[in-house]
Design an enzyme around this catalytic site. Structure first.
Site, PDB file in Angstrom:
ATOM      1  N   ASP A 155       0.844  -1.209   0.000  1.00  0.00           N
ATOM      2  CA  ASP A 155       0.000   0.000   0.000  1.00  0.00           C
ATOM      3  C   ASP A 155       0.876   1.255   0.000  1.00  0.00           C
ATOM      4  O   ASP A 155       0.372   2.374  -0.127  1.00  0.00           O
ATOM      5  CB  ASP A 155      -1.012  -0.006   1.150  1.00  0.00           C
ATOM      6  N   SER A 156       2.204   1.069   0.059  1.00  0.00           N
ATOM      7  CA  SER A 156       3.124   2.190  -0.156  1.00  0.00           C
ATOM      8  C   SER A 156       2.904   2.786  -1.544  1.00  0.00           C
ATOM      9  O   SER A 156       3.339   3.907  -1.822  1.00  0.00           O
ATOM     10  CB  SER A 156       4.584   1.718   0.004  1.00  0.00           C
ATOM     11  N   ASP A 172      -1.225  -6.056  -0.511  1.00  0.00           N
ATOM     12  CA  ASP A 172      -1.555  -5.449   0.781  1.00  0.00           C
ATOM     13  C   ASP A 172      -3.048  -5.174   0.907  1.00  0.00           C
ATOM     14  O   ASP A 172      -3.683  -4.700  -0.044  1.00  0.00           O
ATOM     15  CB  ASP A 172      -0.836  -4.094   0.905  1.00  0.00           C
ATOM     16  N   LYS A 174      -1.540  -9.324   2.605  1.00  0.00           N
ATOM     17  CA  LYS A 174      -0.784  -8.917   3.801  1.00  0.00           C
ATOM     18  C   LYS A 174      -1.619  -7.910   4.575  1.00  0.00           C
ATOM     19  O   LYS A 174      -2.303  -7.069   3.977  1.00  0.00           O
ATOM     20  CB  LYS A 174       0.558  -8.292   3.405  1.00  0.00           C
ATOM     21  N   GLU A 223      -1.543  -5.443   8.446  1.00  0.00           N
ATOM     22  CA  GLU A 223      -0.706  -4.938   9.543  1.00  0.00           C
ATOM     23  C   GLU A 223      -1.353  -5.210  10.892  1.00  0.00           C
ATOM     24  O   GLU A 223      -2.546  -4.971  11.076  1.00  0.00           O
ATOM     25  CB  GLU A 223      -0.482  -3.426   9.376  1.00  0.00           C
ATOM     26  N   GLU A 278       9.082  -4.602  10.419  1.00  0.00           N
ATOM     27  CA  GLU A 278       9.537  -3.298   9.909  1.00  0.00           C
ATOM     28  C   GLU A 278      10.029  -2.398  11.045  1.00  0.00           C
ATOM     29  O   GLU A 278       9.438  -2.360  12.137  1.00  0.00           O
ATOM     30  CB  GLU A 278       8.389  -2.601   9.160  1.00  0.00           C
TER      31      GLU A 278
HETATM   32  O1  KIV Z   1       3.546  -1.190   1.649  1.00  0.00           O
HETATM   33  C1  KIV Z   1       4.709  -1.601   1.639  1.00  0.00           C
HETATM   34  O2  KIV Z   1       5.507  -1.275   0.764  1.00  0.00           O
HETATM   35  C2  KIV Z   1       5.126  -2.478   2.710  1.00  0.00           C
HETATM   36  C3  KIV Z   1       6.576  -2.813   2.801  1.00  0.00           C
HETATM   37  C4  KIV Z   1       7.288  -1.645   3.350  1.00  0.00           C
HETATM   38  C5  KIV Z   1       6.832  -4.045   3.587  1.00  0.00           C
HETATM   39  O3  KIV Z   1       4.334  -2.878   3.510  1.00  0.00           O
END
Ligand code: KIV
Length: 286
Positions: free
Chosen positions: A51-52, A90, A120, A122, A189
């Site tokens: 989600d970055s 994500d 994924k 969090e 992280e």
């Molecule tokens: O969203 C992302 O890029 C991430 C990585 C930093 C692991 O969760």
């Protein structure tokens, strides 16, 4: 017409990722687009559609700018551009925290619309119910503990975890909860190195470090950071393996100067010989 999404049977499976615990380190990178996925696919074990993307490609202040539709669109592009990497997408903030049922609905939508192999999310102890429910629904889950970008507003900024005994105990409890809930791997992280190394020894699933420890079972970086394309602040844990900012700036400067002094387009870039068999009207350069 859009290309068909490749099937998952030629890809590195989540089971193979899980079995790499304590073995040759897992090579993971984020990817958000078709061309970048094509370039990375031969070199990595796992591609994360993080989600970055909201910050890196869309210019949002935080990952909270990501929506499920954004994640699905980029997930589809990465699936089209890859054939062998395990692809994880994500779950964006707001699509799973409310309840296990909400988490299952969102994970099912992401997998159905992208064909990715896992999702994924969090969180540790607080998200164990969500992880267990998604896994019970047949969808593999990668956990994410330590510094949680979706919680930076709540946490008062990007703060390294594991500096106090209390925080170390909480991190270990989170890692154990994520493993117990059935995750096949976990991202750690922004955590003190010794703590990430300790967690790696304590749990039986692979740990993927980012700003964590050399002892993790694998490493991940944000692709734009790694190739030197990030225009804002680059975190300390990043190593830039290329300088694409410089390459792009120089190319733009040369192009601008050639357009202004009329040396571009040159004879090779215009259609002036109608019988030339190399003349094409499209973008195919091959
Ligand atoms: O969203 C992302 O890029 C991430 C990585 C930093 C692991 O969760």
């Amino acid at each position: 017409m859009a290309k068909a999404l490749p099937t998952t049977d030629t890809r590195t499976s989540v089971e193979l990722i899980r079995r790499r615990k304590g073995n040759i380190p897992l090579v993971c990178l984020t990817a958000y687009t078709y061309p970048v996925a094509r370039l990375l696919d031969p070199h990595v074990d796992l591609l994360l559609v993080g989600d970055s993307v909201a910050m890196v490609l869309h210019g949002h202040e935080a990952t909270l700018g990501a929506s499920i539709e954004m994640m699905i669109a980029h997930g589809q592009a990465v699936m089209r551009g890859s054939a062998r990497a395990c692809v994880v997408v994500d779950m964006p903030a707001g699509t799973y925290e409310e309840s296990p049922a909400q988490a299952v609905r969102s994970a099912q939508r992401i997998v159905a619309e992208t064909g990715c192999q896992a999702v994924k999310l969090e969180g540790g102890i607080d998200m164990a119910g969500q992880i267990a429910a998604i896994v019970a629904a047949g969808i593999p889950v990668m956990g994410h503990i330590g510094l949680l970008p979706q919680s930076v507003e709540k946490d008062g900024g990007y703060r390294i975890k594991g500096r106090t005994d209390e925080n170390v105990a909480a991190l270990i409890a989170d890692a154990l909860a994520v493993e117990e809930a059935g995750a096949f791997s976990v991202v750690i992280e922004g955590t003190m190195e010794a703590v990430a190394a300790d967690i790696t020894r304590r749990i039986a699933i692979p740990t993927i470090g980012i700003g964590a420890s050399r002892d993790c079972d694998g490493q991940i970086l944000v692709i734009d950071d790694m190739v030197g394309l990030t225009v804002d602040r680059v975190p300390k844990f990043v190593k830039e393996y290329a300088d694409l900012r410089g390459v792009i700036a120089e190319a733009a400067q040369r192009y601008a100067s050639e357009v202004r002094n009329r040396t571009f387009p040159g004879p090779a870039n215009v259609f002036s010989a109608p019988k030339d068999p190399s003349d094409t009207n499209g973008g195919d350069k091959s």
